[in-house]
Design a protein around this motif. Structure first.
Motif: not given
Length: 69
Positions: A7-33
């Protein structure tokens, strides 16, 4: 093996929300800016899926970020 998501997003708050969502859904993933970071990361790590950002996706993500406050 779970699908690895990037997931790439330039907004820090949205990156954090997406990272949390990935973890909650048990996805392996990376979030970049940035798109540049995403391209660099995708050159060395195999990701299972691409989802280009759209206005609808961004609006939906902002709503989720607001609700999670």
């Amino acid at each position: 093996m779970p699908t690895r998501v990037l997931v790439a997003d330039d907004e820090a708050q949205l990156r954090a929300t997406r990272a949390r969502g990935l973890r909650e859904e048990s996805y392996a993933g990376d979030v970049v800016a940035s798109g540049k970071e995403a391209v660099e990361r995708a050159a060395v790590i195999a990701y299972g899926r691409a989802r280009p950002e759209s206005r609808e996706n961004r609006h939906e993500s902002r709503n989720r970020a607001e609700q999670s406050k």
